[in-house]
Design an enzyme around this catalytic site. Structure first.
Site, PDB file in Angstrom:
ATOM      1  N   GLU A 117      16.424 -29.383  19.122  1.00  0.00           N
ATOM      2  CA  GLU A 117      15.134 -29.917  18.688  1.00  0.00           C
ATOM      3  C   GLU A 117      14.933 -29.778  17.180  1.00  0.00           C
ATOM      4  OE1 GLU A 117      11.736 -28.117  20.512  1.00  0.00           O
ATOM      5  OE2 GLU A 117      10.375 -29.457  19.449  1.00  0.00           O
ATOM      6  N   ASP A 118      15.327 -28.635  16.640  1.00  0.00           N
ATOM      7  CA  ASP A 118      14.948 -28.336  15.256  1.00  0.00           C
ATOM      8  C   ASP A 118      16.062 -28.420  14.226  1.00  0.00           C
ATOM      9  OD1 ASP A 118      12.451 -27.880  16.202  1.00  0.00           O
ATOM     10  OD2 ASP A 118      12.616 -25.703  16.261  1.00  0.00           O
TER      11      ASP A 118
END
Ligand code: MN
Length: 706
Positions: free
Chosen positions: A76-77
């Site tokens: 996600e990051d």
């Protein structure tokens, strides 16, 4: 911040076979991926996955869960991809990481509390593996512990609200009391700082100013029970600020003594000892009536087991005592997570997780933690799907629901005017089956109306009844027009004057409130022209009835045709499957009650079955009919079974400007294929030219119109 080697050591302590190399690789991968990212606290970002992993080590989860925790924010990051993770760590870990990532993407987009229950269900439904949920909960717990570093008060509040509405009930539901308590109190401090402060300062005051009776109470209880020869462990635990606050609100009480907010626990070895201890406490101290609860014989839905009782105990303090076995205590604190601690071969009682549908059997049948893990697919809410509107509202639908069901669930008007749908930003067919977490955008147009074909794939009652209602209205329109034509013709042929007044009279006599209703009834075949004439002109009776049917039939079949405007577009008009009438064919309609008009070719054999002449009407195609629509004609083709045969057939059909709507293989031998092909053509002439060009092909044995 915990160090990697400590993490490995602690994991190895309860799982000596843990894959140390895998853990180290995950550690390095995650550290590299997060690089120089920092948390709001100023710590390197990487401290977060490491702490989440540590929380799961405390729960004694398996090695894959710990690896997943280390990797949980990389997709996600950071620039890392799921493909990379799968290549480096294998499909199972990739699946777990993907599950956690998906849950993280589902932020509660609206603050509507009525959404919370649906949202919780969605989280559960998407946690296909219970480890996904456990990693997510640990992730949330660490984020809540560090929430105060986030500068924006709105963001802090939003996260705290979400924690309170979603993750606290989820932790409770899977029986993880320790997670639940901590999440709840962290959220409480953020959401109601004044209340939290006041409870905490009151506790501080009591700690500082009053003599603490807790130690004495524990000692006395211990004495009493040990003397009776039972090995007990007695502890006292302060209730959490949030639970004190809730109690103060709901029971309108204040607390004067620390003992008021203590829960005393007696832990013993066996269930029989629990009841033994209970009996002894009840005989030694006065029981406060109405406070005894037996959660051993009737466990809470999340599996919690314990005996609860309240007595006027040592030092005349009114105290609540919970009596349980050590095992019950462990499960009360860790819930589902406790099950990973079972060693191979140990028996365990899965009954407490009856709420985990399907999981129950697995737990009773699974021989150990390994197998248990493999089978812990959360089969909850498998009969429901949850989808988002573009604004972030959640709509709950039965499984198998389509965008049309979704549209009607949002609002009837949205359903009625649905044109198309975008699912997760992509244009998709209206019959697409929705999946959990889909974002569904319904495109509407005021001029759009429900299509009867929707009924084939909608599954909700609301959608179905709206579509049917609409179709009925449309049918009525058709029946009305048809009835008007029939009556006008019937009266004209007789020739009897027809006027609005006469028709009103007839309608009234037959029990209809308007002439339109009468038209519709005649159109539907409920009344014949003869009946109507007879009512308005009883003296005509002899001449028009019973011969009317014959006359009408004769006249109609002798070339008179009722031309109905919009016939081919109408809902109430069907083309017979037996003869596939095409424009250019002579056609006959059969009026069937409740079904509308079915159009057959003039010479269709089926027509002979219908004897009631009023229900047969002669029809003709409108002149411009061919311009508007295409019609399906069915051909039976026998052709040589050799490579390329089908291709050359379809090319030939396409060259003639016709489309193949359907192909069905009727028979297949070594030499020949028999197929039924529905092709869409303009009219009979068009079909004839298609047939001719097919017959011209060398591979074709025969072509016939069915
Ligand atoms: Mn995280």
């Amino acid at each position: 911040m915990i160090r990697q080697f400590e993490l490995v050591e602690r994991l190895k302590a309860y799982d000596p076979n843990a894959d140390e190399d895998l853990l180290n690789r995950a550690y390095v991968f995650s550290m590299k991926a997060h690089g120089s990212q920092v948390r709001a606290s100023g710590d390197p970002y990487f401290s977060h996955p490491l702490e989440v992993a540590a929380l799961l080590v405390d729960l004694h989860l398996d090695c894959y869960s710990i690896v997943t925790a280390l990797l949980h924010d990389t997709v996600e990051d950071t620039l890392a991809t799921l493909e990379e993770i799968e290549a480096l760590f294998g499909p199972e870990i990739a699946k777990l990481v993907n599950g956690v990532t998906k849950l993280s993407l589902l932020e509660l987009q609206s603050e509507k509390t009525q959404q919370a229950e649906n949202f919780r269900k969605l989280v559960l439904a998407m946690s296909t593996d219970i480890r996904v949920l456990l990693v997510k909960l640990a992730d949330r717990l660490h984020n809540m512990r560090t929430l105060h570093f986030i500068p924006s008060p709105e963001k802090r509040r939003r996260i705290a609200r979400e924690t309170m509405d979603i993750y606290v009930p989820l932790s409770e539901r899977i029986g993880m009391q320790s997670f639940k308590d901590e999440l709840e109190n962290l959220a409480f401090a953020q959401l109601n700082p004044e209340a939290s402060e006041s409870v905490l300062s009151r506790l501080k005051f009591l700690h500082e100013t009053t003599e603490n009776p807790v130690e004495q109470i524990i000692n006395e209880l211990k004495d009493v029970l040990t003397k009776a020869g039972i090995a007990v462990q007695v502890s006292g635990r302060e209730k959490t600020p949030y639970s004190i606050w809730v109690k103060m609100q709901s029971k309108n009480i204040t607390f004067e003594q620390l003992s008021d907010i203590m829960a005393f626990r007696v832990a013993v070895d066996s269930v029989s000892q629990c009841y033994q201890v209970l009996g002894m406490i009840h005989s030694k101290y006065s029981v406060v009536p109405g406070r005894f609860k037996d959660f051993i014989s009737t466990p809470k839905p999340n599996g919690y087991k314990s005996l609860h009782t309240t007595v006027i105990g040592p030092l005349n303090h009114r105290i609540e005592i919970q009596i349980r076995t050590h095992e019950m205590h462990r499960i009360a604190e860790l819930g589902v997570a406790a099950h990973w601690q079972y060693k191979q071969g140990e028996s365990h009682d899965g009954r407490q997780y009856a709420w985990l549908r399907g999981l129950l059997e697995i737990m009773e049948q699974a021989s150990g933690p390994k197998e248990f893990l493999e089978h812990t697919k959360l089969e909850m809410f498998q009969d429901e799907v949850f989808c988002f509107t573009p604004k972030g509202d959640l709509i709950s639908l039965p499984r198998g629901a389509t965008p049309i069901d979704f549209a009607y669930a949002v609002h009837s008007a949205v359903g009625d005017h649905t044109v198309s749908v975008k699912i997760n930003g992509r244009q998709m067919p209206l019959r697409t089956v929705l999946q959990n977490g889909d974002q569904v955008e319904i495109i509407t147009s005021k001029t759009q109306a429900p299509s009867p074909t929707w009924e084939w794939f909608v599954i909700t009652g609301k959608a179905r009844s709206r579509i049917r209602r609409f179709v009925r209205l449309q049918q009525r329109e058709k029946f009305l027009e048809l009835g008007r034509s029939i009556l006008q013709k019937g009266f004209h042929n007789d020739p009897i004057p027809i006027s609005e007044k006469i028709l009103q009279q007839a309608a009234k006599c037959l029990g209809y409130s308007s002439v339109d209703d009468l038209y519709a009834a005649v159109g539907e075949g409920l009344h014949t022209v003869g009946e109507v004439i007879e009512i308005v002109y009883p003296e005509q009776k002899r001449s028009v009835s019973p011969q009317v049917p014959e006359q009408v039939k004769e006249k109609l079949s002798s070339g008179t045709a009722i031309s109905i405007k919009g016939l081919i577009e109408g809902m109430a008009v069907h083309y017979a499957g037996c003869c596939h009438p095409l424009p250019g064919d002579k056609i006959t309609g059969i009026v069937t009650t409740g079904k509308g008009v079915t159009i057959h070719t003039h010479d269709c054999e089926v027509l002979s079955i219908f004897s009631d002449s009023e229900r047969i009407i002669e029809l003709a195609w409108e002149d411009d009919v061919t311009l508007q629509n295409r019609h399906a004609g069915r051909l039976k083709i026998t052709f040589l079974n050799k490579p390329g045969s089908l291709a050359s057939m379809s090319t030939t059909i396409a060259k003639q400007g016709a489309d193949i709507a359907n192909i069905k293989v009727a028979n297949r031998t070594v030499d020949f294929w028999d197929v039924l092909i529905d092709i869409e053509v303009k009219d009979v002439e068009h079909l004839k030219s298609v047939i001719a060009s097919l017959r011209a092909l060398s591979i074709i044995n025969s072509v016939e119109r069915v």
